[in-house]
Design a protein around this motif. Sequence first.
Motif, PDB file in Angstrom:
ATOM      1  N   ALA A 165       0.859  -1.181   0.000  1.00 56.00           N
ATOM      2  CA  ALA A 165       0.000   0.000   0.000  1.00 56.00           C
ATOM      3  C   ALA A 165       0.894   1.229   0.000  1.00 56.00           C
ATOM      4  O   ALA A 165       1.982   1.204   0.562  1.00 56.00           O
ATOM      5  CB  ALA A 165      -0.892  -0.002   1.240  1.00 56.00           C
ATOM      6  N   GLY A 166       0.459   2.294  -0.655  1.00 56.97           N
ATOM      7  CA  GLY A 166       1.313   3.474  -0.717  1.00 56.97           C
ATOM      8  C   GLY A 166       0.558   4.709  -1.129  1.00 56.97           C
ATOM      9  O   GLY A 166      -0.669   4.785  -0.979  1.00 56.97           O
ATOM     10  N   ALA A 167       1.305   5.673  -1.674  1.00 50.76           N
ATOM     11  CA  ALA A 167       0.771   7.022  -1.911  1.00 50.76           C
ATOM     12  C   ALA A 167      -0.339   7.053  -2.966  1.00 50.76           C
ATOM     13  O   ALA A 167      -1.081   8.025  -3.043  1.00 50.76           O
ATOM     14  CB  ALA A 167       1.895   7.963  -2.307  1.00 50.76           C
ATOM     15  N   LEU A 168      -0.429   6.022  -3.787  1.00 48.64           N
ATOM     16  CA  LEU A 168      -1.554   5.943  -4.729  1.00 48.64           C
ATOM     17  C   LEU A 168      -2.591   4.974  -4.159  1.00 48.64           C
ATOM     18  O   LEU A 168      -2.325   3.777  -4.035  1.00 48.64           O
ATOM     19  CB  LEU A 168      -1.070   5.452  -6.101  1.00 48.64           C
ATOM     20  CG  LEU A 168      -2.163   5.316  -7.160  1.00 48.64           C
ATOM     21  CD1 LEU A 168      -2.741   6.681  -7.532  1.00 48.64           C
ATOM     22  CD2 LEU A 168      -1.618   4.629  -8.416  1.00 48.64           C
ATOM     23  N   PRO A 169      -3.770   5.475  -3.788  1.00 42.92           N
ATOM     24  CA  PRO A 169      -4.764   4.588  -3.169  1.00 42.92           C
ATOM     25  C   PRO A 169      -5.204   3.480  -4.135  1.00 42.92           C
ATOM     26  O   PRO A 169      -5.324   3.702  -5.339  1.00 42.92           O
ATOM     27  CB  PRO A 169      -5.934   5.510  -2.845  1.00 42.92           C
ATOM     28  CG  PRO A 169      -5.397   6.902  -2.908  1.00 42.92           C
ATOM     29  CD  PRO A 169      -4.231   6.863  -3.863  1.00 42.92           C
ATOM     30  N   ARG A 170      -5.451   2.304  -3.565  1.00 44.21           N
ATOM     31  CA  ARG A 170      -5.881   1.145  -4.362  1.00 44.21           C
ATOM     32  C   ARG A 170      -7.159   1.459  -5.131  1.00 44.21           C
ATOM     33  O   ARG A 170      -7.343   1.060  -6.280  1.00 44.21           O
ATOM     34  CB  ARG A 170      -6.089  -0.026  -3.399  1.00 44.21           C
ATOM     35  CG  ARG A 170      -6.359  -1.354  -4.032  1.00 44.21           C
ATOM     36  CD  ARG A 170      -5.920  -2.457  -3.085  1.00 44.21           C
ATOM     37  NE  ARG A 170      -6.523  -2.330  -1.775  1.00 44.21           N
ATOM     38  CZ  ARG A 170      -7.495  -3.128  -1.318  1.00 44.21           C
ATOM     39  NH1 ARG A 170      -7.979  -4.084  -2.077  1.00 44.21           N
ATOM     40  NH2 ARG A 170      -7.973  -2.976  -0.101  1.00 44.21           N
TER      41      ARG A 170
END
Length: 326
Positions: free
Chosen positions: A199-204
């Motif tokens: 998970a990171g700065a671009l939401p799923r």
Amino acid sequence: MNQASLPPIIPADAPDMAARAADMIRKGRLVGLPTETVYGLAGDATSSLAVARIYAAKGRPSFNPLIVHVESPDVAGMHGLFSARLEQLAQHFWPGPLTIVVPARPESPVAELARAGLGTIALRVPAHAAARAVIKAAGLPLAAPSANRSGQVTATRAAHVAHDLGAAVDLIIDAGASPAGLESTVIAEIEGKIVQLRAGALPRTAMEAVLGEAIALAGVGKDGPLAPGMLTKHYAPRARVRLGARRPQAGEAYLGFGPLAFVPEDGLVTLNLSERSDLTEAAARLFHHLRLLDDQGASAIAVAPIPATGLGEAINDRLARAALGR
Ligand code: TXA
Ligand code: MG
């Protein structure tokens, strides 16, 4: 940290910034490089010596492969083989905070050490102007893990890089606080399904909207974690971390989110990830606030509940790891 051996720090808007950084990189040296997610420890991805220096500087287990940063989706396609759906996501979200793991092309000049010997390669086209300028000026793919020592809180400011890595980095570019404050989202296609490895700065949800299908979360494969970098002890501050805390207990510092649900007593050390309950603001502040509370000598940090929607997925992931301790 040894004050006497601090590397030079130059502002991102210095006219010779890209030329100086590129010169260092071509010599096999390491540069603390701002990106839109977090600061990277960047080196020439085609040089196994430079990549070895990155592992040494981070104190990183060498089975943990690195992200290779390139200037465009076209260049990414020279290093890895993209399926139609991964290509679609790349076209939509690059440049930006998305890392895509694909089978490596045999003709890619990226050092095998950067991939930690895996048959796959993690690629990203960063959006940050300073990162783009340095990649262009160097004319090389850049291997760049987050610029903190392995297992420690991620660096989101030039001062964090200097503090953690000292003389192990040769030049630091200062572009202020990282805009996103969280690492990129990492995805791959596994057995025909798009899977989120980190998970990171671009939401799923943003990727699902483009794909028109659900993206699964990676579990642990039969050969260990699917994203080898997702060691559970990542992101650990010195202080003990307690999650989902509506109020601090005696002796704890408090990291809030939204309005406090209690009246703070005198002497309570408290910071807020976002007074207005904004997940983007909270992400940008997360690692800096954990560092600040550590620096104030807190032995335990109680953290307010954070909603798990959108960017909250990545924030909660990092906090859960922080809570596991060092
Ligand atoms: O935002 C970011 O991604 C930052 C900036 C500097 O770009 N970089 C970063 O790199 O966070 P690092 O090395 O700290 O994290 C790389 C992640 C790890 O979770 C690693 O396991 C995963 O990418 N990764 C890299 N290559 C992989 C591969 N071939 N297969 C699966 N996971 C891979
Ligand atoms: Mg990292």
